[in-house]
Write a protein that holds these residues in place. Sequence first.
Motif, PDB file in Angstrom:
ATOM      1  N   ILE A 367       1.080  -1.555   0.074  1.00  0.00           N
ATOM      2  CA  ILE A 367      -0.323  -0.312   0.119  1.00  0.00           C
ATOM      3  C   ILE A 367       1.219   1.013   0.145  1.00  0.00           C
ATOM      4  O   ILE A 367       1.927   1.127   0.164  1.00  0.00           O
ATOM      5  N   GLY A 368       0.725   2.274  -0.785  1.00  0.00           N
ATOM      6  CA  GLY A 368       1.399   3.500  -0.845  1.00  0.00           C
ATOM      7  C   GLY A 368       0.660   4.802  -1.003  1.00  0.00           C
ATOM      8  O   GLY A 368      -0.362   4.447  -1.751  1.00  0.00           O
ATOM      9  N   GLY A 369       1.240   5.728  -1.796  1.00  0.00           N
ATOM     10  CA  GLY A 369       0.847   6.535  -2.910  1.00  0.00           C
ATOM     11  C   GLY A 369       1.898   7.784  -3.007  1.00  0.00           C
ATOM     12  O   GLY A 369       2.765   7.833  -2.623  1.00  0.00           O
ATOM     13  N   SER A 370       1.791   8.670  -3.815  1.00  0.00           N
ATOM     14  CA  SER A 370       2.505   9.882  -3.472  1.00  0.00           C
ATOM     15  C   SER A 370       1.758  10.957  -3.054  1.00  0.00           C
ATOM     16  O   SER A 370       0.971  11.428  -3.030  1.00  0.00           O
ATOM     17  N   ALA A 371       2.882  11.932  -2.972  1.00  0.00           N
ATOM     18  CA  ALA A 371       2.635  13.627  -2.428  1.00  0.00           C
ATOM     19  C   ALA A 371       2.011  14.407  -3.920  1.00  0.00           C
ATOM     20  O   ALA A 371       2.989  14.964  -4.223  1.00  0.00           O
ATOM     21  N   ASP A 372       1.103  13.618  -4.537  1.00  0.00           N
ATOM     22  CA  ASP A 372       0.342  15.335  -5.418  1.00  0.00           C
ATOM     23  C   ASP A 372       1.107  14.511  -6.811  1.00  0.00           C
ATOM     24  O   ASP A 372       1.173  15.315  -7.537  1.00  0.00           O
ATOM     25  N   LEU A 373       2.651  13.631  -6.661  1.00  0.00           N
ATOM     26  CA  LEU A 373       2.917  13.490  -7.854  1.00  0.00           C
ATOM     27  C   LEU A 373       2.509  11.941  -8.879  1.00  0.00           C
ATOM     28  O   LEU A 373       3.572  11.435  -9.414  1.00  0.00           O
ATOM     29  N   THR A 374       0.962  11.398  -8.327  1.00  0.00           N
ATOM     30  CA  THR A 374       1.215   9.987  -8.750  1.00  0.00           C
ATOM     31  C   THR A 374       1.762   9.926 -10.339  1.00  0.00           C
ATOM     32  O   THR A 374       2.028   9.040 -10.916  1.00  0.00           O
ATOM     33  N   ALA A 375       0.993  10.522 -10.700  1.00  0.00           N
ATOM     34  CA  ALA A 375       0.873  10.760 -12.182  1.00  0.00           C
ATOM     35  C   ALA A 375       2.994  11.443 -13.365  1.00  0.00           C
ATOM     36  O   ALA A 375       2.865  10.161 -14.219  1.00  0.00           O
ATOM     37  N   SER A 376       2.960  11.200 -12.430  1.00  0.00           N
ATOM     38  CA  SER A 376       5.132  11.481 -12.575  1.00  0.00           C
ATOM     39  C   SER A 376       5.472  10.252 -12.007  1.00  0.00           C
ATOM     40  O   SER A 376       6.745   9.808 -12.454  1.00  0.00           O
ATOM     41  N   THR A 377       5.335  10.505 -10.447  1.00  0.00           N
ATOM     42  CA  THR A 377       6.249   8.911 -10.379  1.00  0.00           C
ATOM     43  C   THR A 377       6.016   8.089 -10.167  1.00  0.00           C
ATOM     44  O   THR A 377       6.739   7.170 -10.177  1.00  0.00           O
ATOM     45  N   LYS A 378       5.078   7.577 -11.008  1.00  0.00           N
ATOM     46  CA  LYS A 378       4.269   5.967 -10.779  1.00  0.00           C
ATOM     47  C   LYS A 378       4.127   4.959  -9.587  1.00  0.00           C
ATOM     48  O   LYS A 378       4.006   3.961 -10.075  1.00  0.00           O
ATOM     49  N   ALA A 379       4.233   5.855  -8.815  1.00  0.00           N
ATOM     50  CA  ALA A 379       4.395   5.218  -7.749  1.00  0.00           C
ATOM     51  C   ALA A 379       2.772   5.353  -7.035  1.00  0.00           C
ATOM     52  O   ALA A 379       2.558   6.537  -6.062  1.00  0.00           O
ATOM     53  N   LYS A 380       1.923   4.425  -7.546  1.00  0.00           N
ATOM     54  CA  LYS A 380       0.562   4.161  -7.233  1.00  0.00           C
ATOM     55  C   LYS A 380       0.135   3.192  -6.535  1.00  0.00           C
ATOM     56  O   LYS A 380       0.379   2.233  -7.277  1.00  0.00           O
ATOM     57  N   GLY A 381      -0.701   3.055  -5.344  1.00  0.00           N
ATOM     58  CA  GLY A 381      -0.923   1.847  -5.006  1.00  0.00           C
ATOM     59  C   GLY A 381      -2.116   0.738  -6.115  1.00  0.00           C
ATOM     60  O   GLY A 381      -3.204   2.086  -6.742  1.00  0.00           O
ATOM     61  N   ALA A 382      -3.025  -0.107  -5.523  1.00  0.00           N
ATOM     62  CA  ALA A 382      -3.785  -0.933  -6.517  1.00  0.00           C
ATOM     63  C   ALA A 382      -5.040  -0.656  -5.769  1.00  0.00           C
ATOM     64  O   ALA A 382      -5.445   0.023  -4.655  1.00  0.00           O
ATOM     65  N   ASP A 383      -6.607  -0.966  -6.200  1.00  0.00           N
ATOM     66  CA  ASP A 383      -7.762  -1.233  -5.594  1.00  0.00           C
ATOM     67  C   ASP A 383      -8.267   0.264  -5.107  1.00  0.00           C
ATOM     68  O   ASP A 383      -8.636   0.608  -4.153  1.00  0.00           O
ATOM     69  N   GLY A 384      -7.811   1.294  -6.599  1.00  0.00           N
ATOM     70  CA  GLY A 384      -8.629   2.733  -6.048  1.00  0.00           C
ATOM     71  C   GLY A 384      -7.615   3.086  -5.012  1.00  0.00           C
ATOM     72  O   GLY A 384      -7.140   2.758  -4.340  1.00  0.00           O
TER      73      GLY A 384
END
Length: 647
Positions: A367-384
Motif C-alpha cells: 500500500i502507498g502513494g505519492s505526494a500529489d505526483l502519482t502521474a509523474s512518479t508512477k508510485a501508485k497503489g492498487a484497488d483504487g
Amino acid sequence: MNNNAINAIRFLGVDAINKANSGHPGIVLGAAPMLHVLYTKHLNINPKDDKWINRDRFILSAGHGSALLYAINHLSGFKVSIEDLKNFRQIGNTPGHPEYGHTHGIETTSGPLGQGISNAVGMALAETHLAAKFNKPELSIFDHYTYVLCGDGDLQEGVTMESMSLAGHLGLSKLIVLYDSNDIQLDGKTSLAYSDNAKKKFEAMGWQHLLVTDGEDLESIDKAIKKAKKETDKPTIIEVKTIIGRGTSIEGTSKVHGAPIGLEEAKKLREKLQYKNEPFEVDQEVYDFYKKNVLNRGKRVQSKWNKELALYKEQYHNEYEQLMNYYSQPEVDLSLLPTYEKGSKEATRNVSGKVIESLSKTYTNLIGGSADLTASTKAKGADGDFTKENRLGRNINFGVREHAMASIANGMVLHGGLKVFVGGFFVFSDYMKPAIRLASIMQIPVTYVFTHDTVAVGEDGPTHEPIEQLVMLRSIPNLVVLRPADANETKMAWKIAMESKDHPTAIILTRQSVPNLETSTYEGVNKGGYIISKEEQKLDGILLASGSEVSLALKAKEILKQKNIDIRVVSMPSIELFEKQEKAYKDSILPKEVKILAVEMASPLSWYKYTQHVYGINTFGVSAPLEKVLEHFGYTPQDLADGFIKL
C-alpha cells in the motif's frame, strides 16, 4: 487510590530526572492524571505480549516527557525496572527520548516534535484499512484505538498540521489525541509565538474538539475519552488544560519545562502533596491497582480476542491464511515481474510503476502513494484510492504533504501487517529527510520511490534538479539507497526493498528513458556493485557509475576501445550494499592501483572513498531541454571518454 497512583507516577518521573540531572519534569507533573486515566480505564494493552496485533497504540508525541512514559510503563508491567528509572538518560534502557525497539512498550521513536502524532495518523490509517480488509460483521480482528499525548510544541510543527489535515479529511475516527494544553514552551509563554484558536482550527480540519478545563479532574477526562470513542466520523483532539510543573514553586513557567527541579524542590513537593515515599519507592497497592486495571484487564481483552481469532480461523480459513501472510516476510519471485528485452528503452520510473502493479497482485498488503505526483512518479497503489468511502483502496492520496507522507508511512509500518511505499520527486526528499532519518533509526522497512533523479529533469531548472540529495541519503546510517541503471536493476531494487526486514530503502529513478542492459544481474545488484562489462584482455581502467550514467559509461567504453584502451564498467546501484561485502569481493570489483573514474550527475562527494577522480557536478542545475542540459554539463559519451583519457 487514584491520587496515590498519580503521585507515584509524578515522583518516579521527577526523581529519575533529578538523579540524571537532565530531563523535562513539567510535563510529568502536569500530564500524569490524564495518562493515569487513559491507562487504567481505556488503553487495551498486554505488557506481557507487546506485539499483540489488536492492542491499542499509545504514542507520546511530546517525547521529551519520556520519564512520564517510563514511569507509567513501569507500573503497568512492561520491562522497565526501578533500576532502569534510576539510570534515566544514561546508556541503557531509558534514553532521553522514547526509542522503538530499544525500550519495552515503546511504539515509536518520538524525538522531534510532530513526528509522533504523524506516526499515529499512519497507525490509525493502517488499522482502518486492515479492519475493512479482514473484519466480519460478527468477528473483529482489527478494532483498536490509537492514542496520542501531545503538547503545545507538537501543534506548532508544520508536519503535525499536514498529518492532522489528512487525518481529518480521511475521517480516521479511532485516532484520539490528548492535548496537554499548558500555554508554556521552552522560551516562555506560547503567546509569544502562537495565538491560534485550537477549537476553530481543528474543527475546520475535520476533527472533533473537546475541552477539559481542569487537568486534575479525572472524571471529566474519562468522560471526554468516552465521548471521543463514540465518534465514528472524525478523529478527536481532547484539549486538557493543565499547569506545567504543577505543585512546584515554579509551576506555570518555562523554568520547569526542561530542567530538573532539584532535590529541595522535590522535598517541598512531597510535603505539599503529602507523599511520604522515598525516591523510587512505590506502595504495593499502586502496583496492585495497575496490575488489576492495566495488565489483567488487558489480558482479559486479549483472551476474548484470541477466542474470536480461533473462530475466525475456523470459519474464514482463507482470510486467516492471508492475514498470517501479511505478518510474514515476503520472498519476491522476479519471474512474476515484467520482462524487458536488451536494447529496449524505458524510464526506470515507468518500470517501477509496472513493478508496483505486478507486486500488488501477489502482495495484497502492499500500500502507498505519492505526494500529489502519482502521474509523474508512477508510485501508485492498487484497488483504487483510500477514502472515507473506500477503506480497501491501496492508493493513498497524500496531497502536497511530503513531510507528513514520510512520517505517516513510518506509522503504517510500525502498526504492522503492511508493506508501505511512498513516492515523490527526488529533490523533495529534503522535505522528507527527518522522517527518513527516524525510519533508519528504528530499522523499519519503508520504501521511498524517488524519481526525476538528476539534472536530466531539464526544463524545470535548478529547484527541481537534485545535486546534493544522493550524498544526503547515502550519509544516513542504515538507509539503503538504490539507483538502478535499467529496467532489470529496477526490478531487483524492488525485490531488495520488499524483502527488507531491518532497513528502509530509497529507490532513485530516472525521468528519461534508458536502455535495458543484457548483463544486469540480481546477484550483482544485491551486492551493491558488480562488473556489468568486463575488460577484454588487459585492465587499463574502470568507469564506475550508477543509474543512467551506466549506459553512458558503456558508450564511452566503445569510444575508448577504438583508442586501444581496455576498460571495465562497474555498475554500483548501492554503495551501502557494496560496503557490506567482504574485502576480497570489493577488491575483485575495484582492484587497487587501477585508474578509476567515477561518474554521476550529482555531487561527487559519494565517490572519493573509491577514487580521487570523480566526474560529478559541483553547481546547481540549469533550465533547458534534456539534451542541452547534458551537453552543458559534459555528460556525453565523447566527453566522458575524453575525461578518462586526461586522467
